[in-house]
Design a protein around this motif. Structure first.
Motif, PDB file in Angstrom:
ATOM      1  N   ILE A 166      12.261   9.895  -2.760  1.00  0.00           N
ATOM      2  CA  ILE A 166      10.782  10.100  -2.572  1.00  0.00           C
ATOM      3  C   ILE A 166      10.155   8.925  -3.147  1.00  0.00           C
ATOM      4  CG2 ILE A 166       8.808  11.296  -3.719  1.00  0.00           C
ATOM      5  CD1 ILE A 166      10.372  13.757  -3.617  1.00  0.00           C
ATOM      6  N   LEU A 167      10.684   8.386  -4.410  1.00  0.00           N
ATOM      7  CA  LEU A 167      10.194   6.946  -4.854  1.00  0.00           C
ATOM      8  C   LEU A 167      10.514   5.775  -3.773  1.00  0.00           C
ATOM      9  CD1 LEU A 167      11.364   7.584  -8.641  1.00  0.00           C
ATOM     10  CD2 LEU A 167       8.959   7.725  -7.529  1.00  0.00           C
ATOM     11  N   PHE A 168      11.666   5.932  -3.197  1.00  0.00           N
ATOM     12  CA  PHE A 168      11.963   4.765  -2.235  1.00  0.00           C
ATOM     13  C   PHE A 168      11.119   4.746  -1.187  1.00  0.00           C
ATOM     14  CE2 PHE A 168      14.421   3.479   1.242  1.00  0.00           C
ATOM     15  CZ  PHE A 168      14.823   2.089   0.969  1.00  0.00           C
ATOM     16  N   LEU A 169      10.808   5.948  -0.678  1.00  0.00           N
ATOM     17  CA  LEU A 169       9.913   6.114   0.604  1.00  0.00           C
ATOM     18  C   LEU A 169       8.603   5.684   0.072  1.00  0.00           C
ATOM     19  CD1 LEU A 169      11.078   9.398   2.369  1.00  0.00           C
ATOM     20  CD2 LEU A 169      11.753   6.939   2.859  1.00  0.00           C
ATOM     21  N   GLU A 170       8.110   6.024  -0.868  1.00  0.00           N
ATOM     22  CA  GLU A 170       6.532   5.585  -1.438  1.00  0.00           C
ATOM     23  C   GLU A 170       6.617   4.084  -1.571  1.00  0.00           C
ATOM     24  OE1 GLU A 170       2.821   5.896  -2.506  1.00  0.00           O
ATOM     25  OE2 GLU A 170       4.113   7.508  -1.571  1.00  0.00           O
ATOM     26  N   TRP A 171       7.694   3.523  -2.215  1.00  0.00           N
ATOM     27  CA  TRP A 171       7.553   2.179  -2.344  1.00  0.00           C
ATOM     28  C   TRP A 171       7.704   1.386  -0.907  1.00  0.00           C
ATOM     29  CZ3 TRP A 171      11.688  -1.302  -0.753  1.00  0.00           C
ATOM     30  CH2 TRP A 171      11.372  -2.530  -1.233  1.00  0.00           C
ATOM     31  N   ARG A 172       8.417   1.791   0.001  1.00  0.00           N
ATOM     32  CA  ARG A 172       8.251   1.062   1.440  1.00  0.00           C
ATOM     33  C   ARG A 172       6.969   1.423   1.875  1.00  0.00           C
ATOM     34  NH1 ARG A 172      13.403   2.218   5.085  1.00  0.00           N
ATOM     35  NH2 ARG A 172      12.019   0.893   6.184  1.00  0.00           N
ATOM     36  N   ARG A 173       6.257   2.543   1.773  1.00  0.00           N
ATOM     37  CA  ARG A 173       4.981   2.638   2.407  1.00  0.00           C
ATOM     38  C   ARG A 173       4.087   1.722   1.555  1.00  0.00           C
ATOM     39  NH1 ARG A 173       0.262   5.471   1.481  1.00  0.00           N
ATOM     40  NH2 ARG A 173       1.162   6.074  -0.543  1.00  0.00           N
ATOM     41  N   ARG A 174       4.012   1.438   0.348  1.00  0.00           N
ATOM     42  CA  ARG A 174       2.936   0.637  -0.226  1.00  0.00           C
ATOM     43  C   ARG A 174       3.354  -0.570   0.205  1.00  0.00           C
ATOM     44  NH1 ARG A 174       2.107   2.958  -6.379  1.00  0.00           N
ATOM     45  NH2 ARG A 174       1.494   5.113  -5.856  1.00  0.00           N
ATOM     46  N   LYS A 175       4.697  -0.934   0.275  1.00  0.00           N
ATOM     47  CA  LYS A 175       4.982  -2.539   0.555  1.00  0.00           C
ATOM     48  C   LYS A 175       4.393  -2.775   2.177  1.00  0.00           C
ATOM     49  CE  LYS A 175       8.928  -5.339   1.068  1.00  0.00           C
ATOM     50  NZ  LYS A 175      10.358  -5.644   0.943  1.00  0.00           N
ATOM     51  N   ALA A 176       4.553  -1.690   3.136  1.00  0.00           N
ATOM     52  CA  ALA A 176       3.880  -1.921   4.330  1.00  0.00           C
ATOM     53  C   ALA A 176       2.503  -1.969   4.230  1.00  0.00           C
ATOM     54  CB  ALA A 176       4.542  -0.884   5.258  1.00  0.00           C
ATOM     55  N   ILE A 177       1.742  -1.271   3.533  1.00  0.00           N
ATOM     56  CA  ILE A 177       0.386  -1.376   3.363  1.00  0.00           C
ATOM     57  C   ILE A 177      -0.098  -2.681   2.929  1.00  0.00           C
ATOM     58  CG2 ILE A 177      -1.807  -0.329   2.284  1.00  0.00           C
ATOM     59  CD1 ILE A 177      -0.371   2.298   2.524  1.00  0.00           C
ATOM     60  N   HIS A 178       0.484  -3.130   1.887  1.00  0.00           N
ATOM     61  CA  HIS A 178       0.341  -4.656   1.297  1.00  0.00           C
ATOM     62  C   HIS A 178       0.398  -5.590   2.192  1.00  0.00           C
ATOM     63  CE1 HIS A 178      -0.223  -7.470  -1.662  1.00  0.00           C
ATOM     64  NE2 HIS A 178       1.168  -7.928  -1.357  1.00  0.00           N
ATOM     65  N   LYS A 179       1.676  -5.615   2.966  1.00  0.00           N
ATOM     66  CA  LYS A 179       1.779  -6.578   3.923  1.00  0.00           C
ATOM     67  C   LYS A 179       0.816  -6.689   5.197  1.00  0.00           C
ATOM     68  CE  LYS A 179       5.910  -8.031   7.040  1.00  0.00           C
ATOM     69  NZ  LYS A 179       6.960  -7.563   7.808  1.00  0.00           N
ATOM     70  N   THR A 180       0.469  -5.348   5.550  1.00  0.00           N
ATOM     71  CA  THR A 180      -0.804  -5.454   6.549  1.00  0.00           C
ATOM     72  C   THR A 180      -2.263  -6.165   6.304  1.00  0.00           C
ATOM     73  OG1 THR A 180       0.013  -3.110   7.387  1.00  0.00           O
ATOM     74  CG2 THR A 180      -1.873  -3.762   8.037  1.00  0.00           C
ATOM     75  N   HIS A 181      -2.420  -5.509   4.829  1.00  0.00           N
ATOM     76  CA  HIS A 181      -3.685  -6.326   4.197  1.00  0.00           C
ATOM     77  C   HIS A 181      -3.649  -7.932   4.089  1.00  0.00           C
ATOM     78  CE1 HIS A 181      -5.836  -2.644   3.429  1.00  0.00           C
ATOM     79  NE2 HIS A 181      -4.906  -2.197   2.573  1.00  0.00           N
ATOM     80  N   VAL A 182      -2.331  -8.011   3.802  1.00  0.00           N
ATOM     81  CA  VAL A 182      -2.061  -9.604   3.670  1.00  0.00           C
ATOM     82  C   VAL A 182      -2.218 -10.335   5.033  1.00  0.00           C
ATOM     83  CG1 VAL A 182      -0.457 -11.576   3.095  1.00  0.00           C
ATOM     84  CG2 VAL A 182      -0.574  -9.696   1.779  1.00  0.00           C
ATOM     85  N   GLU A 183      -1.743  -9.686   5.918  1.00  0.00           N
ATOM     86  CA  GLU A 183      -1.706 -10.283   7.407  1.00  0.00           C
ATOM     87  C   GLU A 183      -3.117 -10.341   7.879  1.00  0.00           C
ATOM     88  OE1 GLU A 183       0.775  -8.031   9.732  1.00  0.00           O
ATOM     89  OE2 GLU A 183       2.645  -8.923   8.869  1.00  0.00           O
ATOM     90  N   LYS A 184      -4.124  -9.191   7.326  1.00  0.00           N
ATOM     91  CA  LYS A 184      -5.478  -9.056   7.992  1.00  0.00           C
ATOM     92  C   LYS A 184      -6.346 -10.458   7.312  1.00  0.00           C
ATOM     93  CE  LYS A 184      -9.102  -5.915   8.406  1.00  0.00           C
ATOM     94  NZ  LYS A 184      -9.584  -4.525   8.256  1.00  0.00           N
ATOM     95  N   GLU A 185      -6.067 -10.414   5.984  1.00  0.00           N
ATOM     96  CA  GLU A 185      -6.957 -11.421   5.153  1.00  0.00           C
ATOM     97  C   GLU A 185      -6.427 -12.702   5.864  1.00  0.00           C
ATOM     98  OE1 GLU A 185      -5.768 -10.667   1.083  1.00  0.00           O
ATOM     99  OE2 GLU A 185      -7.106  -8.868   1.081  1.00  0.00           O
ATOM    100  N   THR A 186      -5.169 -13.031   5.886  1.00  0.00           N
ATOM    101  CA  THR A 186      -5.019 -14.404   6.635  1.00  0.00           C
ATOM    102  C   THR A 186      -5.464 -14.545   8.141  1.00  0.00           C
ATOM    103  OG1 THR A 186      -2.669 -14.034   5.540  1.00  0.00           O
ATOM    104  CG2 THR A 186      -2.890 -15.716   7.246  1.00  0.00           C
ATOM    105  N   LEU A 187      -5.629 -13.668   8.867  1.00  0.00           N
ATOM    106  CA  LEU A 187      -6.297 -13.758  10.159  1.00  0.00           C
ATOM    107  C   LEU A 187      -7.874 -13.980  10.005  1.00  0.00           C
ATOM    108  CD1 LEU A 187      -4.467 -10.793  12.169  1.00  0.00           C
ATOM    109  CD2 LEU A 187      -4.099 -13.449  12.476  1.00  0.00           C
ATOM    110  N   GLU A 188      -8.247 -13.373   9.102  1.00  0.00           N
ATOM    111  CA  GLU A 188      -9.732 -13.667   8.674  1.00  0.00           C
ATOM    112  C   GLU A 188     -10.249 -14.956   8.205  1.00  0.00           C
ATOM    113  OE1 GLU A 188     -10.981 -10.288   6.292  1.00  0.00           O
ATOM    114  OE2 GLU A 188     -11.062  -8.793   7.671  1.00  0.00           O
ATOM    115  N   ALA A 189      -9.293 -15.623   7.359  1.00  0.00           N
ATOM    116  CA  ALA A 189      -9.406 -16.696   6.669  1.00  0.00           C
ATOM    117  C   ALA A 189      -9.084 -17.655   7.676  1.00  0.00           C
ATOM    118  CB  ALA A 189      -8.418 -16.940   5.389  1.00  0.00           C
TER     119      ALA A 189
END
Length: 231
Positions: A166-189
């Protein structure tokens, strides 16, 4: 006493001689080739005299005294074994078809299956089985405690593995969300940077205007200088 020993020795010799003389001579199995027979297997206790002949009985002959053979076809008989060690004695006498069997005297035992030599028995081996120490069984409480410990370890393993997954899956989910936010901010910038570049004022036109005014002033000065000359 000497006479008795002599009679016993003579009887033993007669028994051995009778044992060898009682062996039936001749060939047991043979093949017929033209007018002769060729022996393929001698009778027990016989050695091969010649391979082929007219009479099967003349092809094999019994081993002499003190010799034996265990093979179906053998030209020479083997010598009987002698129990020569002082720790050995004869268990079974040698015959034409079997070797001597030796055994150890009391207090000694054979060192191998063929009993080629005798070794002294240890005191522990001579003790009865009842006096030997037997492995003690574990008490009932110790057995129960071991079973309980095994069950606890198994339960912990069953709990730890799902939690870790469960901890491993949660870590992967949060990592994917963080990666999506970073890509979105990069595109907006990147979009804001392009817009700011398009909105910057151009400094070429003022320079051109200043260049035009300087040219007009220069032409006016030239015209003023040329007027007196014409007059």
């Amino acid at each position: 006493m000497k006479l008795l020993c002599g009679l016993i020795l003579a009887g033993a010799v007669l028994v051995l001689a009778a044992g060898h003389s009682a062996v039936e001579s001749g060939c047991l199995d043979f093949d017929i080739k033209e007018q002769d027979v060729c022996c393929t297997k001698c009778k027990p206790g016989n050695r091969l005299v010649k391979t082929c002949g007219s009479d099967p009985k003349s092809l094999c002959t019994p081993c002499a005294k003190g010799k034996f053979t265990t093979k179906p076809i053998q030209w020479m008989c083997d010598n009987c074994r002698q129990c020569s060690s002082d720790k050995m004695r004869v268990k079974v006498n040698c015959t034409a078809s079997s070797d001597t069997v030796c055994e150890c005297i009391p207090g000694y035992r054979c060192a191998n299956e063929k009993c080629l030599r005798c070794i002294k028995e240890s005191t522990t081996e001579q003790q009865p089985n009842s006096t030997r120490t037997k492995p003690t069984a574990l008490p009932a409480r110790d057995a129960e405690s071991q079973i309980t410990a095994i069950l606890i370890i198994f339960a912990l393993i069953c709990l730890v593995i799902p939690v870790a997954m469960i901890l491993f899956l949660e870590w992967r989910r949060r990592k994917a969300i963080h990666k999506t936010h970073v890509e979105k901010e990069t595109l907006e910038a990147g979009g804001q940077t392009q817009t700011s570049l398009l909105d910057e004022p151009s400094f070429c036109f003022p320079q051109q205007e200043r260049g035009g005014s300087s040219q007009s002033s220069t032409s006016s000065l030239i015209s003023q200088d040329s007027r007196p000359l014409e007059a």
